[in-house]
Design an enzyme around this catalytic site. Structure first.
Site, PDB file in Angstrom:
ATOM      1  N   MET A  49       0.850  -1.196   0.000  1.00 26.25           N
ATOM      2  CA  MET A  49       0.000   0.000   0.000  1.00 26.25           C
ATOM      3  C   MET A  49       0.883   1.243   0.000  1.00 26.25           C
ATOM      4  O   MET A  49       0.434   2.331   0.368  1.00 26.25           O
ATOM      5  CB  MET A  49      -0.937  -0.011   1.203  1.00 26.25           C
ATOM      6  CG  MET A  49      -1.913  -1.199   1.156  1.00 26.25           C
ATOM      7  SD  MET A  49      -3.442  -0.940   2.065  1.00 26.25           S
ATOM      8  CE  MET A  49      -2.834  -0.680   3.703  1.00 26.25           C
TER       9      MET A  49
ATOM     10  N   HIS B 102       9.485  -3.415   3.429  1.00 30.10           N
ATOM     11  CA  HIS B 102       9.104  -3.642   2.027  1.00 30.10           C
ATOM     12  C   HIS B 102      10.353  -3.909   1.175  1.00 30.10           C
ATOM     13  O   HIS B 102      10.321  -4.755   0.275  1.00 30.10           O
ATOM     14  CB  HIS B 102       8.408  -2.406   1.449  1.00 30.10           C
ATOM     15  CG  HIS B 102       7.108  -2.066   2.106  1.00 30.10           C
ATOM     16  ND1 HIS B 102       6.943  -0.972   2.903  1.00 30.10           N
ATOM     17  CD2 HIS B 102       5.894  -2.686   2.062  1.00 30.10           C
ATOM     18  CE1 HIS B 102       5.697  -0.903   3.338  1.00 30.10           C
ATOM     19  NE2 HIS B 102       5.035  -1.935   2.850  1.00 30.10           N
TER      20      HIS B 102
ATOM     21  N   LYS C  11       4.982 -10.146   9.158  1.00 29.06           N
ATOM     22  CA  LYS C  11       4.462  -9.205  10.166  1.00 29.06           C
ATOM     23  C   LYS C  11       2.930  -9.283  10.191  1.00 29.06           C
ATOM     24  O   LYS C  11       2.300  -9.255  11.235  1.00 29.06           O
ATOM     25  CB  LYS C  11       4.933  -7.798   9.810  1.00 29.06           C
ATOM     26  CG  LYS C  11       4.034  -6.700  10.275  1.00 29.06           C
ATOM     27  CD  LYS C  11       4.709  -5.820  11.250  1.00 29.06           C
ATOM     28  CE  LYS C  11       3.781  -4.841  11.912  1.00 29.06           C
ATOM     29  NZ  LYS C  11       2.668  -4.387  11.126  1.00 29.06           N
TER      30      LYS C  11
ATOM     31  N   MET D 231       8.794  -3.166  11.846  1.00 34.18           N
ATOM     32  CA  MET D 231       8.610  -2.023  10.942  1.00 34.18           C
ATOM     33  C   MET D 231       7.202  -2.025  10.375  1.00 34.18           C
ATOM     34  O   MET D 231       6.665  -3.076  10.033  1.00 34.18           O
ATOM     35  CB  MET D 231       9.634  -2.081   9.814  1.00 34.18           C
ATOM     36  CG  MET D 231      10.996  -1.716  10.303  1.00 34.18           C
ATOM     37  SD  MET D 231      12.095  -1.370   8.939  1.00 34.18           S
ATOM     38  CE  MET D 231      13.624  -1.204   9.849  1.00 34.18           C
TER      39      MET D 231
END
Ligand code: PAF
Length: 287
Positions: free
Chosen positions: A30, A37, A149, A188
């Protein structure tokens, strides 16, 4: 790196990337990219011939009182990061491309989506399953990468892909990548940037207390009082609410009263300063 904003451009660009059956990785995001990422992108690059990332802030996975409007959007900055990581194509559709007028389909995965975040965020996993199914069909990657996560999300996506036979024609592998953490252990997340300095410092209590609870459970102490102590520690450290702190089977996500011989996971969601943080960690049978 090419940027596709329409399905026609996406299809043309994807076909150019696989003239001879090259492997294609999809990293759905997103946006508001961070080191977590980038770790997914690096894994994807190591594994596949080409990497496609998607950035789409999916409205259907946000509840009415959630942070859809406030969710960070920084396409230019994200595109530069993706380019530096060797991403071949960025798929960045608008809402009107993903959900054109008249869109009426909803994918609902029962079982794994029902407890944990599914209980406190009704409809969230329907939104995730629906958009990820669309992304898989649009890009038809050979591999797709997701962070552990969002452990429940990964379980929901695996179940959806299996049940809808998406793994057969294209997505051969759905790969879960271990959580990337800040130096103090906080997982994170794009939402960490909502935290004030004070709440950011207190947020590190979450992974620390989870490790403490895991050590106790692995040492054979009773699960219920250990989880209650974890909740108390979080509330004492400045968290305002603990949505759940659960020991669960790592496959079915069914809650466990004690370790039962199969892989287990401790999963927690808790709120601090209006931000909802989630985390999960493996629990081993024997230390
Ligand atoms: O994890 C996310 O960023 C999103 O839930 C996903 C998988 C991109 C679907 O919108």
């Amino acid at each position: 790196m090419q940027i596709a904003k329409t399905l026609d451009v996406l299809r043309t660009q994807v076909e150019k990337l696989r003239p001879g059956g090259e492997s294609i990785a999809l990293v759905p995001t997103m946006g508001a990219l961070h080191e977590g990422h980038l770790t997914l992108l690096r894994r994807a690059r190591e594994t596949c011939d080409h990497v496609i990332a998607s950035i789409f802030v999916n409205p259907t996975q946000f509840g009415p009182n959630e942070d859809l409007d406030a969710y960070p959007r920084q396409l230019v900055e994200d595109a530069a990061m993706l380019q530096r990581e060797g991403c071949a194509l960025l798929w960045a559709p608008g809402v009107e491309v993903m959900y054109p007028d008249g869109f009426v389909t909803n994918i609902s995965v029962s079982g794994v989506s029902e407890g944990l975040c599914g209980a406190s965020r009704p409809g969230h996993f329907d939104g995730v399953a629906t958009v990820v199914c669309k992304l898989f069909n649009q890009v038809r990657p050979s591999h797709a990468f997701f962070g552990e996560k969002d452990f429940q999300q990964l379980a929901v996506i695996r179940a959806m892909a299996r049940d809808l036979d998406l793994t057969m024609p294209h997505v051969h592998s759905i790969i879960g990548v271990p959580t990337v953490r800040e130096a103090d252990g906080l997982a994170m997340s794009s939402r960490n940037r909502y935290l004030s300095q004070e709440h950011r410092a207190a947020a590190a209590t979450l992974p620390r207390e989870m490790q403490e609870a895991i050590a106790r459970i692995e040492d054979g102490q009773d699960t219920a009082p250990t989880l209650a102590a974890l909740e108390d520690a979080l509330l004492g450290a400045g968290f305002s609410q603990v949505d759940y702190a659960v020991l669960a089977d790592a496959g079915s996500l069914a809650p466990l009263e004690r370790l039962a011989g199969s892989p287990a996971r401790l999963l927690v969601a808790a709120r601090i300063g209006g931000t909802r943080l989630i985390d999960n960690m493996a629990v081993e049978q024997n230390r």
